[in-house]
Design a protein around this motif. Structure first.
Motif, PDB file in Angstrom:
ATOM      1  N   UNK A 112       0.810  -1.200   0.142  1.00 19.17           N
ATOM      2  CA  UNK A 112       0.103   0.089   0.243  1.00 19.17           C
ATOM      3  C   UNK A 112       0.801   1.118   0.193  1.00 19.17           C
ATOM      4  N   UNK A 113       0.353   2.307  -0.859  1.00 20.25           N
ATOM      5  CA  UNK A 113       1.147   3.347  -1.045  1.00 20.25           C
ATOM      6  C   UNK A 113      -0.055   4.512  -0.735  1.00 20.25           C
ATOM      7  N   UNK A 114       0.291   5.419   0.285  1.00 17.35           N
ATOM      8  CA  UNK A 114      -0.436   6.554   0.674  1.00 17.35           C
ATOM      9  C   UNK A 114       0.123   7.887   0.550  1.00 17.35           C
ATOM     10  N   UNK A 115      -0.749   8.723   0.183  1.00 16.59           N
ATOM     11  CA  UNK A 115      -0.150   9.911   0.041  1.00 16.59           C
ATOM     12  C   UNK A 115      -1.523  10.984   0.712  1.00 16.59           C
ATOM     13  N   UNK A 116      -0.626  11.975   1.427  1.00 18.71           N
ATOM     14  CA  UNK A 116      -1.721  12.901   1.981  1.00 18.71           C
ATOM     15  C   UNK A 116      -0.902  14.398   1.837  1.00 18.71           C
ATOM     16  N   UNK A 117      -1.788  15.226   1.584  1.00 18.56           N
ATOM     17  CA  UNK A 117      -1.204  16.684   0.934  1.00 18.56           C
ATOM     18  C   UNK A 117      -2.058  17.486   2.141  1.00 18.56           C
ATOM     19  N   UNK A 118      -1.295  18.344   2.816  1.00 16.35           N
ATOM     20  CA  UNK A 118      -1.554  19.436   3.712  1.00 16.35           C
ATOM     21  C   UNK A 118      -1.419  20.832   3.399  1.00 16.35           C
ATOM     22  N   UNK A 119      -2.673  21.604   3.405  1.00  8.33           N
ATOM     23  CA  UNK A 119      -2.564  22.723   3.008  1.00  8.33           C
ATOM     24  C   UNK A 119      -1.985  23.949   4.012  1.00  8.33           C
ATOM     25  N   UNK A 120      -1.872  25.243   3.539  1.00 12.50           N
ATOM     26  CA  UNK A 120      -1.051  26.015   4.324  1.00 12.50           C
ATOM     27  C   UNK A 120      -1.746  26.474   5.644  1.00 12.50           C
ATOM     28  N   UNK A 121      -2.909  25.909   5.810  1.00 16.27           N
ATOM     29  CA  UNK A 121      -3.511  26.161   7.310  1.00 16.27           C
ATOM     30  C   UNK A 121      -3.618  24.850   7.982  1.00 16.27           C
ATOM     31  N   UNK A 122      -3.149  23.844   7.625  1.00 17.35           N
ATOM     32  CA  UNK A 122      -2.702  22.582   8.295  1.00 17.35           C
ATOM     33  C   UNK A 122      -4.048  21.545   8.028  1.00 17.35           C
ATOM     34  N   UNK A 123      -4.835  21.902   7.164  1.00 13.63           N
ATOM     35  CA  UNK A 123      -5.929  20.864   6.755  1.00 13.63           C
ATOM     36  C   UNK A 123      -5.477  20.060   5.762  1.00 13.63           C
ATOM     37  N   UNK A 124      -6.057  18.804   5.777  1.00 16.40           N
ATOM     38  CA  UNK A 124      -5.992  17.919   4.515  1.00 16.40           C
ATOM     39  C   UNK A 124      -6.731  18.362   3.368  1.00 16.40           C
ATOM     40  N   UNK A 125      -6.058  18.623   2.258  1.00 13.90           N
ATOM     41  CA  UNK A 125      -6.526  19.282   0.962  1.00 13.90           C
ATOM     42  C   UNK A 125      -6.393  17.982  -0.060  1.00 13.90           C
ATOM     43  N   UNK A 126      -5.633  17.089   0.074  1.00 14.24           N
ATOM     44  CA  UNK A 126      -5.711  15.977  -1.055  1.00 14.24           C
ATOM     45  C   UNK A 126      -5.090  14.670  -0.338  1.00 14.24           C
ATOM     46  N   UNK A 127      -5.509  13.686  -1.268  1.00 13.89           N
ATOM     47  CA  UNK A 127      -5.146  12.138  -0.543  1.00 13.89           C
ATOM     48  C   UNK A 127      -5.094  11.324  -1.851  1.00 13.89           C
ATOM     49  N   UNK A 128      -4.382  10.020  -1.775  1.00 14.98           N
ATOM     50  CA  UNK A 128      -4.201   9.190  -2.633  1.00 14.98           C
ATOM     51  C   UNK A 128      -3.694   7.918  -1.999  1.00 14.98           C
ATOM     52  N   UNK A 129      -4.232   6.882  -2.783  1.00 13.45           N
ATOM     53  CA  UNK A 129      -3.894   5.495  -2.114  1.00 13.45           C
ATOM     54  C   UNK A 129      -3.773   4.719  -3.365  1.00 13.45           C
ATOM     55  N   UNK A 130      -3.005   3.854  -3.515  1.00 11.70           N
ATOM     56  CA  UNK A 130      -2.817   2.840  -4.236  1.00 11.70           C
ATOM     57  C   UNK A 130      -2.431   1.267  -3.657  1.00 11.70           C
ATOM     58  N   UNK A 145      -2.554   8.726  -8.087  1.00 13.41           N
ATOM     59  CA  UNK A 145      -2.966  10.007  -8.319  1.00 13.41           C
ATOM     60  C   UNK A 145      -3.640  10.613  -7.093  1.00 13.41           C
ATOM     61  N   UNK A 146      -3.340  12.066  -6.984  1.00 14.64           N
ATOM     62  CA  UNK A 146      -4.109  12.583  -5.615  1.00 14.64           C
ATOM     63  C   UNK A 146      -5.259  13.373  -6.021  1.00 14.64           C
ATOM     64  N   UNK A 147      -6.042  13.131  -5.335  1.00 17.67           N
ATOM     65  CA  UNK A 147      -7.481  13.540  -5.275  1.00 17.67           C
ATOM     66  C   UNK A 147      -7.829  14.915  -4.352  1.00 17.67           C
ATOM     67  N   UNK A 148      -8.015  15.827  -4.815  1.00 21.14           N
ATOM     68  CA  UNK A 148      -8.135  17.330  -4.189  1.00 21.14           C
ATOM     69  C   UNK A 148      -9.588  17.450  -4.090  1.00 21.14           C
ATOM     70  N   UNK A 149     -10.585  16.706  -4.280  1.00 20.32           N
ATOM     71  CA  UNK A 149     -11.938  16.982  -4.100  1.00 20.32           C
ATOM     72  C   UNK A 149     -12.417  17.361  -2.616  1.00 20.32           C
ATOM     73  N   UNK A 150     -11.549  16.540  -1.835  1.00 19.18           N
ATOM     74  CA  UNK A 150     -11.964  16.786  -0.252  1.00 19.18           C
ATOM     75  C   UNK A 150     -11.502  17.941   0.344  1.00 19.18           C
TER      76      UNK A 150
END
Length: 284
Positions: A112-130, A145-150
């Motif tokens: 499993x490969x997981x990706x989490x993107x944090x925005x400048x305010x400390x919130x989660x803005x994108x995630x991805x999993x394979x 691929x990273x999904x930014x819908x959340x």
């Protein structure tokens, strides 16, 4: 004395601040821990589920993770986990890529490969999993691929990448292993910046620093400029400037308060549409 360049130049698409994964090819190790990564080895017991391996896709080394028997509770197993510290970015990377090998011991074992993107305010803005279940005896490309819908519209500040072996029947995964090499933020060199089109921003000097550090800025035109110090998680530490600045040369200096902890920080410059970040290391 460090030379401060004053020539203005066009940044446009070429402005990429800290868009590369540190130690992405796993060439640098501190014993059995890859530099810039965290792992779940148990050092006091000399127990290592993450180790360097000479079977590399490029360079001399790759990272190997293997499911091993728990040295404290022999009836259980320990699955390898390897994760970056937050990789600073100034744009939203579309995907994480790299190369891997995988040797599962049963059909339910997966890499499993997981990706989490944090925005400048400390919130989660994108995630991805394979998830990969099939054995791969040769180095195989992966792309997550990273999904930014959340997330909202706040810019990305950091990316965390993790690698694990998972299984619904953990003990059956004993002996499963993966190799990982050449991890990258895909598309980083092609991502767009929006403004600050006639500016030169130098590197922080000195860095590491004890009392203060300065970033030289040369503006090709007058603009409303905000200069803000951010920590590694994208949280605001101090606003140094938020005003209209004339065209020409400027020096933005940060003198951190006594309670600010040692570590990596970023000076984020924004004119309302474009952001540029420069790394600063506080080491008192």
């Amino acid at each position: 004395m460090k030379k401060v360049y004053t020539t203005a130049l066009t940044l446009g698409l070429a402005v990429i601040a800290h868009a590369q994964v540190p130690n992405a090819s796993f060439e640098s190790w501190n014993g059995n821990v890859p530099e810039s990564w965290s792992v779940n080895n148990i050092a006091p017991l000399n127990f290592h589920v993450i180790t360097p391996d000479t079977d590399a896709h490029s360079g001399a080394l790759a990272a190997r993770g293997e499911v091993k028997q728990n040295p404290v509770i022999p009836s259980q197993v320990v699955s390898p986990t390897m994760q970056t510290s937050g990789v600073p970015v100034t744009q939203d990377p579309p995907a994480v890529t790299g190369r891997y090998k995988f040797a599962p011991t049963q059909s339910t074992t997966n890499f499993v490969i997981g990706v989490t993107v944090i925005d400048i305010n400390g919130g989660v803005t994108g995630t991805g999993t394979a998830q990969y279940f099939d054995a791969q005896s040769g180095y195989t490309p992966f792309s997550v691929p990273i999904n930014y819908d959340i997330g909202g519209n706040d810019p990305a500040a950091s990316v965390t990448i993790s690698f694990i072996i998972a299984d619904d029947v953990p003990n059956g995964a004993l002996g499963s292993w993966f190799l990982v090499d050449d991890v990258a933020l895909d598309g980083a060199q092609g991502m767009n910046e929006h403004g600050l089109t006639t500016a030169f921003v130098g590197e922080a000097y000195p860095s590491p620093f004890v009392h203060s550090t300065t970033v030289p800025v040369s503006l090709g035109y007058g603009t409303q400029l905000r200069a803000e110090v951010m920590d590694i998680l994208g949280r605001s530490v101090q606003v140094l400037a938020d005003r209209t600045m004339r065209a020409g040369d400027h020096a933005i200096t940060w003198i951190p308060a006594a309670e600010v902890a040692n570590g990596v920080y970023f000076l984020r410059l924004s004119d309302g549409s474009t952001q540029i970040a420069k790394r600063m290391v506080l080491q008192r």
